[in-house]
Design an enzyme around this catalytic site. Structure first.
Site, PDB file in Angstrom:
ATOM      1  N   ASP A 117       0.868  -1.181   0.000  1.00  0.00           N
ATOM      2  CA  ASP A 117       0.000   0.000   0.000  1.00  0.00           C
ATOM      3  C   ASP A 117       0.902   1.226   0.000  1.00  0.00           C
ATOM      4  OD1 ASP A 117      -1.828   2.052   0.460  1.00  0.00           O
ATOM      5  OD2 ASP A 117      -3.016   0.893   1.878  1.00  0.00           O
TER       6      ASP A 117
ATOM      7  N   ARG B 130      -0.059   4.465  -0.387  1.00  0.00           N
ATOM      8  CA  ARG B 130      -0.785   5.716  -0.206  1.00  0.00           C
ATOM      9  C   ARG B 130      -0.217   6.566   0.927  1.00  0.00           C
ATOM     10  NH1 ARG B 130      -6.724   3.119  -0.063  1.00  0.00           N
ATOM     11  NH2 ARG B 130      -5.520   1.570   1.117  1.00  0.00           N
TER      12      ARG B 130
END
Length: 226
Positions: free
Chosen positions: A134, A136
């Site tokens: 991930d 982000r």
């Protein structure tokens, strides 16, 4: 990655706003961009300043789920539930973040789908392609919230990392889960979210997936820490 609350991530700035009538009601849409920051929008419903704690959804863009109705994920369903929650509350905001495929972009997400079609889960598909599970960064979302004058939120998410990132960036957060009914195509995707990424997925009425048997129903963070 976190950015200190008094810093503007990647020179992010508000570049426009307009009224946006939708099937859900009238929103005001704000556009944000900046070098290295992508293009984000915030859809504000009603007067958020009328509430002490503002319902907010931080939603990563998902062309396949939000636009085309893909059943491989739960993104479109979560967005719809969040909009219903915000409009039902009379005020709130949807932050639509330029973070396709957990930050790897649309083309790479399709490449990850190809890996998943051969047996990889979503985490291993990303790492096989050379990305983090991930990628982000939620600091821009915190900056947008402060720009809108929102510093205390009811965060509509099953991802505790989103809540923690906002707290690290000066936003008070109560996390409220979104209960999405799994389907044949996204059951493994949701199980991977729970088992490998720490998402806390509530059971849904009449549906008792594997994660609910192991983790139970998930109340808000306030109730968890009571």
């Amino acid at each position: 990655m976190s950015t200190a609350p008094d810093e503007t991530p990647h020179t992010l700035e508000r570049v426009g706003e307009a009224k946006l009538p939708t099937k859900h009601g009238l929103f005001t849409i704000f556009a944000y961009t900046g070098e290295g920051a992508g293009e984000h929008v915030a859809l504000v419903f009603g007067d958020p300043h009328s509430r002490r704690r503002v319902p907010v959804r931080m939603h990563s863009s998902c062309v396949t789920g939000d636009v085309f109705g893909s059943l491989r994920c739960d993104c479109g369903q979560q967005l719809e539930l969040a909009i219903q929650h915000v409009t039902g509350a009379g005020a709130g905001a949807i932050l639509y973040l330029d973070q396709e495929g957990r930050g790897i972009g649309l083309a790479n997400k399709i490449r990850a789908y190809q890996c998943q079609d051969t047996g990889f889960d979503t985490v291993d598909a990303n790492t096989t392609l050379g990305f983090e599970a991930d990628q982000r960064d939620y600091a821009p979302a915190a900056w947008i919230l402060r720009d809108l004058g929102i510093t205390d939120v009811e965060l509509l998410t099953n991802n505790p990392q989103k809540a923690e990132s906002l707290r690290e960036n000066g936003i008070a957060v109560e996390r409220v889960p979104l209960a999405v009914v799994p389907n044949l195509h996204n059951h493994r995707y949701l199980e991977t979210k729970a088992r490998r990424l720490g998402h806390q997925l509530p059971a849904t009425n009449g549906h008792h997936p594997a994660w609910s048997q192991q983790q139970g129903d998930f109340p808000t963070d306030e109730h968890l820490h009571a």
